[in-house]
Design a protein around this motif. Sequence first.
Motif, short mmCIF file in Angstrom:
data_model
loop_
_atom_site.label_atom_id
_atom_site.label_comp_id
_atom_site.label_asym_id
_atom_site.label_seq_id
_atom_site.Cartn_x
_atom_site.Cartn_y
_atom_site.Cartn_z
N GLY A 9 0.97 -1.07 0.05
CA GLY A 9 0.13 0.09 -0.34
C GLY A 9 0.61 1.23 0.49
O GLY A 9 1.89 0.95 -0.17
N LEU A 10 0.11 2.48 0.03
CA LEU A 10 0.32 3.35 0.20
C LEU A 10 1.33 4.18 1.52
O LEU A 10 0.33 3.77 2.72
CB LEU A 10 0.09 4.61 -0.78
CG LEU A 10 0.16 6.39 -0.59
CD1 LEU A 10 2.00 6.00 -1.07
CD2 LEU A 10 -0.40 6.92 -1.50
N VAL A 11 1.97 4.40 2.37
CA VAL A 11 2.59 4.69 3.75
C VAL A 11 3.53 6.14 3.56
O VAL A 11 4.03 6.18 2.14
CB VAL A 11 3.15 3.52 4.62
CG1 VAL A 11 4.55 3.34 3.75
CG2 VAL A 11 3.09 3.71 5.73
N GLY A 15 6.16 5.80 8.11
CA GLY A 15 5.05 4.58 9.13
C GLY A 15 5.63 2.97 9.19
O GLY A 15 6.61 2.62 8.73
N SER A 16 4.42 2.59 8.88
CA SER A 16 5.32 1.11 9.31
C SER A 16 3.25 -0.25 7.72
O SER A 16 2.16 0.73 7.67
CB SER A 16 4.34 0.02 10.15
OG SER A 16 5.49 0.19 11.63
N LEU A 17 4.25 -0.90 7.77
CA LEU A 17 3.61 -2.30 7.27
C LEU A 17 3.48 -3.35 6.90
O LEU A 17 5.06 -3.18 7.05
CB LEU A 17 3.55 -1.78 5.15
CG LEU A 17 2.99 -1.08 4.69
CD1 LEU A 17 3.26 -0.55 3.30
CD2 LEU A 17 0.98 -0.89 5.08
N ARG A 18 2.52 -3.94 7.30
CA ARG A 18 3.45 -5.42 7.16
C ARG A 18 2.87 -6.85 5.92
O ARG A 18 1.62 -6.47 5.68
CB ARG A 18 2.36 -7.10 8.17
CG ARG A 18 2.68 -7.85 8.56
CD ARG A 18 2.69 -8.39 10.23
NE ARG A 18 0.87 -8.66 9.68
CZ ARG A 18 0.47 -9.84 11.04
NH1 ARG A 18 1.55 -10.40 11.85
NH2 ARG A 18 -0.79 -10.44 10.35
N LEU A 19 3.81 -7.09 5.13
CA LEU A 19 3.18 -8.25 4.08
C LEU A 19 3.23 -9.60 4.57
O LEU A 19 3.52 -9.94 5.64
CB LEU A 19 4.61 -7.89 2.79
CG LEU A 19 4.45 -6.27 2.60
CD1 LEU A 19 5.96 -6.44 1.28
CD2 LEU A 19 3.67 -5.51 1.77
N VAL A 118 5.83 4.56 -0.25
CA VAL A 118 6.36 5.01 0.53
C VAL A 118 6.36 6.32 0.27
O VAL A 118 7.80 7.52 -0.95
CB VAL A 118 7.86 5.15 1.39
CG1 VAL A 118 7.90 5.62 2.54
CG2 VAL A 118 7.74 2.71 1.62
N SER A 119 5.37 7.69 1.19
CA SER A 119 6.71 8.58 0.47
C SER A 119 6.77 9.28 1.25
O SER A 119 7.41 9.34 1.95
CB SER A 119 4.45 9.59 -0.08
OG SER A 119 3.75 9.83 1.43
N SER A 120 7.90 10.70 0.58
CA SER A 120 8.78 11.55 1.83
C SER A 120 7.91 12.36 2.15
O SER A 120 6.87 12.93 2.04
CB SER A 120 9.21 12.04 0.67
OG SER A 120 9.16 13.01 -0.43
#
Length: 120
Positions: A9-11, A15-19, A118-120
Amino acid sequence: VQLQACGGGLVQAGGSLRLSCAASGRTFSNYAMGWFRQVPGKEREFVAAINWSGGSTYYADSVKGRFTISRDNAKNTVYLQMNSLKPEDTAVYCCAANPAIATMRKTNYWGQGTVVTVSS
């Protein structure tokens, strides 16, 4: 073995993500599992790997200390917890299965990929 990855996704940066990557078709616990990522125009890059039992894990230097690979053999699933994400982590992430970690890159068993932005 068939692999299905999801969780991208977009974060925002930091931030964090779990695949997650669910496996089917063969005995999951017979396989080491890995995560790779690829950016258009660049070679596929190793991210992390875990042995069949979950007792040994390996990471690329670029993600060490930020990403954690784990597996649940009862659920036939491998996970990649990604924390402190950076814009340079943006890529298509794919899971892979192979009897041995050493030859993971040459495996025939790949998931379809999930996009992490991942956006800055």
